[in-house]
Enzyme design. Structure first.
Site, PDB file in Angstrom:
ATOM      1  N   ALA A  72       0.838  -1.195   0.000  1.00 27.49           N
ATOM      2  CA  ALA A  72       0.000   0.000   0.000  1.00 27.49           C
ATOM      3  C   ALA A  72       0.874   1.245   0.000  1.00 27.49           C
ATOM      4  CB  ALA A  72      -0.919   0.004   1.228  1.00 27.49           C
ATOM      5  N   ASP A  73       0.289   2.331  -0.469  1.00 31.24           N
ATOM      6  CA  ASP A  73       0.950   3.626  -0.402  1.00 31.24           C
ATOM      7  C   ASP A  73      -0.106   4.696  -0.175  1.00 31.24           C
ATOM      8  OD1 ASP A  73       3.587   5.074  -0.753  1.00 31.24           O
ATOM      9  OD2 ASP A  73       2.246   6.221  -2.056  1.00 31.24           O
ATOM     10  N   THR A  74       0.157   5.585   0.771  1.00 26.63           N
ATOM     11  CA  THR A  74      -0.790   6.650   1.110  1.00 26.63           C
ATOM     12  C   THR A  74      -0.151   7.999   0.817  1.00 26.63           C
ATOM     13  OG1 THR A  74      -1.792   5.292   2.843  1.00 26.63           O
ATOM     14  CG2 THR A  74      -2.177   7.665   2.972  1.00 26.63           C
ATOM     15  N   GLY A 109      -3.384   3.738  -2.278  1.00 25.65           N
ATOM     16  CA  GLY A 109      -3.377   2.703  -3.303  1.00 25.65           C
ATOM     17  C   GLY A 109      -3.001   1.388  -2.653  1.00 25.65           C
TER      18      GLY A 109
END
Length: 193
Positions: A72-74, A109
């Site tokens: 994940a990436d924020t 994502g």
């Protein structure tokens, strides 16, 4: 209802993501790899979050045999500007000053990869901040750990209790993992070993 049949690997050092997966009653282990998080400048915020999550997932392609890897990436977007993790206390102060009394978007994502097959999605939450005084910002930076957080804040921290006026969308998305969409993605997949 999702019934876990395959081992899950969370490819994230984020304690918040680990807490959220635990709260979902998922059995998982954490495995980390260094990944370059650069991205093409022309991408929109949601595309950036997915692009980086997929980059992280591709690093685990060979490890995905018989396991589900979650990456994940924020990112935080304010008036079209991407606010990543602050470089230092001064940078964190600049970010929180920008966010004070305004609203911004948080994009996460997420990529799932298993047996070389990848599926990705994203979620967006609109966050509205109250006005923050310089003293409040300084107190938060000195007493909490904003350096590892996009936009220099954690909604679950003290600042979230005093600054967040309202949100439109998923709370867990702002923490770094949209659990509602993740659960649905896990339940909808038909991965076999």
């Amino acid at each position: 209802m999702y019934q876990q049949r395959l081992p899950i690997i969370l490819a994230s050092k984020s304690p918040r993501r680990q807490e959220l997966l635990s709260a979902m009653n998922l059995d998982f282990k954490v495995v980390l790899k260094e990944v370059d998080e650069s991205y093409p400048e022309e991408l929109l915020p949601a595309e950036i979050a997915v692009y980086i999550a997929e980059k992280k997932a591709k690093a685990f392609d060979e490890d995905s045999k018989g396991s589900i890897i979650i990456t994940a990436d924020t990112i935080v977007a304010y008036n079209g500007e991407i606010l990543g993790k602050p470089e230092d206390a001064h940078h964190a102060t600049e970010m929180l000053t920008k966010l004070s009394g305004t609203n911004h978007q948080v994009y996460t994502g997420v990529s799932l990869i298993c047996n070389g097959e990848m599926r990705s999605f994203y979620d967006t939450t609109e966050v509205f901040f109250n006005d923050l005084s310089p003293e409040q910002i300084s107190y938060y930076i000195k007493n909490y750990k904003p350096m590892d957080k996009a936009g220099a804040y954690g909604i679950q921290d003290w600042i979230g209790m005093i600054a967040v006026k309202k949100i439109i969308g998923s709370y867990t998305n702002v923490m770094g993992l949209p659990t509602e969409k993740l659960y649905k993605a896990l339940a909808d997949q038909n991965w076999t070993v």
